[in-house]
Design a protein around this motif. Structure first.
Motif, PDB file in Angstrom:
ATOM      1  N   ARG A 154       0.818  -1.196   0.000  1.00 31.99           N
ATOM      2  CA  ARG A 154       0.000   0.000   0.000  1.00 31.99           C
ATOM      3  C   ARG A 154       0.860   1.257   0.000  1.00 31.99           C
ATOM      4  N   THR A 155       0.254   2.380  -0.215  1.00 32.51           N
ATOM      5  CA  THR A 155       0.962   3.633  -0.407  1.00 32.51           C
ATOM      6  C   THR A 155       1.909   3.914   0.748  1.00 32.51           C
ATOM      7  N   PHE A 156       3.201   3.910   0.423  1.00 33.25           N
ATOM      8  CA  PHE A 156       4.238   4.064   1.450  1.00 33.25           C
ATOM      9  C   PHE A 156       4.144   5.405   2.139  1.00 33.25           C
ATOM     10  N   ASN A 157       3.861   6.459   1.371  1.00 30.11           N
ATOM     11  CA  ASN A 157       3.927   7.785   1.977  1.00 30.11           C
ATOM     12  C   ASN A 157       2.740   8.110   2.858  1.00 30.11           C
ATOM     13  N   SER A 158       1.844   7.177   3.090  1.00 29.80           N
ATOM     14  CA  SER A 158       0.755   7.399   4.030  1.00 29.80           C
ATOM     15  C   SER A 158       1.050   6.818   5.409  1.00 29.80           C
ATOM     16  N   TYR A 159       2.262   6.281   5.582  1.00 27.43           N
ATOM     17  CA  TYR A 159       2.630   5.648   6.848  1.00 27.43           C
ATOM     18  C   TYR A 159       3.730   6.407   7.553  1.00 27.43           C
TER      19      TYR A 159
ATOM     20  N   GLU B 140      12.902  -2.001  21.808  1.00 31.28           N
ATOM     21  CA  GLU B 140      12.854  -0.598  22.203  1.00 31.28           C
ATOM     22  C   GLU B 140      12.824   0.316  20.986  1.00 31.28           C
ATOM     23  N   PHE B 141      12.208   1.468  21.172  1.00 37.78           N
ATOM     24  CA  PHE B 141      12.118   2.492  20.140  1.00 37.78           C
ATOM     25  C   PHE B 141      13.488   3.114  19.901  1.00 37.78           C
ATOM     26  N   VAL B 142      13.790   3.358  18.629  1.00 36.98           N
ATOM     27  CA  VAL B 142      15.040   4.038  18.259  1.00 36.98           C
ATOM     28  C   VAL B 142      14.749   5.388  17.619  1.00 36.98           C
ATOM     29  N   ALA B 143      13.934   5.400  16.560  1.00 41.08           N
ATOM     30  CA  ALA B 143      13.680   6.628  15.822  1.00 41.08           C
ATOM     31  C   ALA B 143      12.391   6.495  15.029  1.00 41.08           C
ATOM     32  N   ALA B 144      11.786   7.646  14.702  1.00 40.45           N
ATOM     33  CA  ALA B 144      10.572   7.649  13.880  1.00 40.45           C
ATOM     34  C   ALA B 144      10.576   8.880  12.998  1.00 40.45           C
ATOM     35  N   ILE B 145       9.830   8.788  11.885  1.00 38.39           N
ATOM     36  CA  ILE B 145       9.750   9.891  10.935  1.00 38.39           C
ATOM     37  C   ILE B 145       8.321   9.969  10.407  1.00 38.39           C
ATOM     38  N   ASN B 146       7.835  11.198  10.192  1.00 37.31           N
ATOM     39  CA  ASN B 146       6.443  11.352   9.777  1.00 37.31           C
ATOM     40  C   ASN B 146       6.293  11.106   8.271  1.00 37.31           C
ATOM     41  N   TRP B 147       5.066  11.308   7.781  1.00 36.31           N
ATOM     42  CA  TRP B 147       4.738  10.940   6.397  1.00 36.31           C
ATOM     43  C   TRP B 147       5.670  11.572   5.375  1.00 36.31           C
TER      44      TRP B 147
ATOM     45  N   SER C  21       0.022   3.298  10.578  1.00 37.72           N
ATOM     46  CA  SER C  21      -0.926   3.970   9.702  1.00 37.72           C
ATOM     47  C   SER C  21      -1.380   5.315  10.258  1.00 37.72           C
ATOM     48  N   LEU C  22      -1.341   5.491  11.568  1.00 36.98           N
ATOM     49  CA  LEU C  22      -1.713   6.777  12.140  1.00 36.98           C
ATOM     50  C   LEU C  22      -0.499   7.695  12.150  1.00 36.98           C
ATOM     51  N   ASN C  23      -0.677   8.925  11.668  1.00 35.27           N
ATOM     52  CA  ASN C  23       0.445   9.867  11.622  1.00 35.27           C
ATOM     53  C   ASN C  23       0.559  10.607  12.944  1.00 35.27           C
ATOM     54  N   ILE C  24       0.713   9.825  14.000  1.00 30.99           N
ATOM     55  CA  ILE C  24       0.888  10.348  15.346  1.00 30.99           C
ATOM     56  C   ILE C  24       2.127   9.673  15.927  1.00 30.99           C
ATOM     57  N   PHE C  25       2.979  10.465  16.540  1.00 28.16           N
ATOM     58  CA  PHE C  25       4.219   9.923  17.090  1.00 28.16           C
ATOM     59  C   PHE C  25       3.928   8.881  18.172  1.00 28.16           C
ATOM     60  N   SER C  26       4.631   7.757  18.129  1.00 25.52           N
ATOM     61  CA  SER C  26       4.495   6.722  19.151  1.00 25.52           C
ATOM     62  C   SER C  26       5.801   5.953  19.284  1.00 25.52           C
ATOM     63  N   THR C  27       6.150   5.618  20.533  1.00 25.38           N
ATOM     64  CA  THR C  27       7.323   4.775  20.793  1.00 25.38           C
ATOM     65  C   THR C  27       6.914   3.350  21.139  1.00 25.38           C
ATOM     66  N   THR C  28       5.638   3.061  21.124  1.00 22.53           N
ATOM     67  CA  THR C  28       5.122   1.759  21.553  1.00 22.53           C
ATOM     68  C   THR C  28       5.097   0.786  20.387  1.00 22.53           C
TER      69      THR C  28
ATOM     70  N   TYR D 104       2.416  -0.019  16.049  1.00 19.01           N
ATOM     71  CA  TYR D 104       2.845  -0.104  14.660  1.00 19.01           C
ATOM     72  C   TYR D 104       2.196  -1.321  14.005  1.00 19.01           C
ATOM     73  N   ASN D 105       1.729  -1.124  12.773  1.00 22.93           N
ATOM     74  CA  ASN D 105       0.899  -2.131  12.118  1.00 22.93           C
ATOM     75  C   ASN D 105       1.701  -3.201  11.375  1.00 22.93           C
ATOM     76  N   TYR D 106       2.855  -2.828  10.829  1.00 18.98           N
ATOM     77  CA  TYR D 106       3.629  -3.758  10.006  1.00 18.98           C
ATOM     78  C   TYR D 106       5.097  -3.731  10.423  1.00 18.98           C
ATOM     79  N   TRP D 107       5.735  -4.896  10.304  1.00 14.65           N
ATOM     80  CA  TRP D 107       7.124  -5.056  10.733  1.00 14.65           C
ATOM     81  C   TRP D 107       7.924  -5.821   9.684  1.00 14.65           C
ATOM     82  N   GLY D 108       9.215  -5.474   9.605  1.00 13.48           N
ATOM     83  CA  GLY D 108      10.136  -6.266   8.810  1.00 13.48           C
ATOM     84  C   GLY D 108      10.671  -7.425   9.631  1.00 13.48           C
ATOM     85  N   GLN D 109      11.550  -8.189   9.002  1.00 19.72           N
ATOM     86  CA  GLN D 109      12.093  -9.382   9.655  1.00 19.72           C
ATOM     87  C   GLN D 109      13.300  -9.078  10.535  1.00 19.72           C
TER      88      GLN D 109
END
Length: 124
Positions: free
Chosen positions: A27-32, A46-53, A100-107, A111-116
């Motif tokens: 699905r559209t990458f830039n919506s995540y 543990e959380f390391v870093a996050a970036i918005n849309w 999918s929600l464009n709200i900052f979270s460290t939890t 997060y809806n999808y994960w890599g390996q």
């Protein structure tokens, strides 16, 4: 559905650098909102870093500020983690995640999808 594949991990000496990549498909990458997490043996993820849309807003855990940089290329559907001045305590499996929600979270559970995951080992 979003499929995430990390790459770029490896073994590096303390003080060295690595760049992790996370390629997304589906699905559209830039919506995540995208995040990087890590998990060391015997420890919780543990959380390391996050970036918005659009990549204009970033957040980092305190222990990596000034050393790690998250960025994204929406045209290429890829998010990066540039890791400089690495320390032995950075050793972990690093995971890319999409929210999918464009709200900052460290939890992690928000997060809806994960890599390996990709292993990063920093020797002293």
């Amino acid at each position: 559905q979003v499929h995430l594949v990390e790459s770029g991990g490896g073994l590096v000496q303390a003080g060295g650098s690595l760049r992790l990549s996370c390629a997304a498909s589906g699905r559209t990458f830039n919506s995540y909102r995208m995040g990087w997490f890590r998990q060391a043996p015997g420890k919780e993820r543990e959380f390391v870093a996050a970036i918005n849309w659009i990549g204009g807003s970033t957040n980092y855990t305190n222990s990596v500020k000034g050393r790690l940089t998250i960025s994204r290329d929406n045209a290429g559907s890829t998010v990066y983690l540039q890791m400089n001045t690495l320390k032995p305590e950075d050793t972990a499996v690093y995971y890319c995640a999409a929210r999918s929600l464009n709200i900052f979270s460290t939890t992690p559970t928000s997060y809806n999808y994960w890599g390996q995951g990709t292993q990063v080992t920093v020797s002293s």
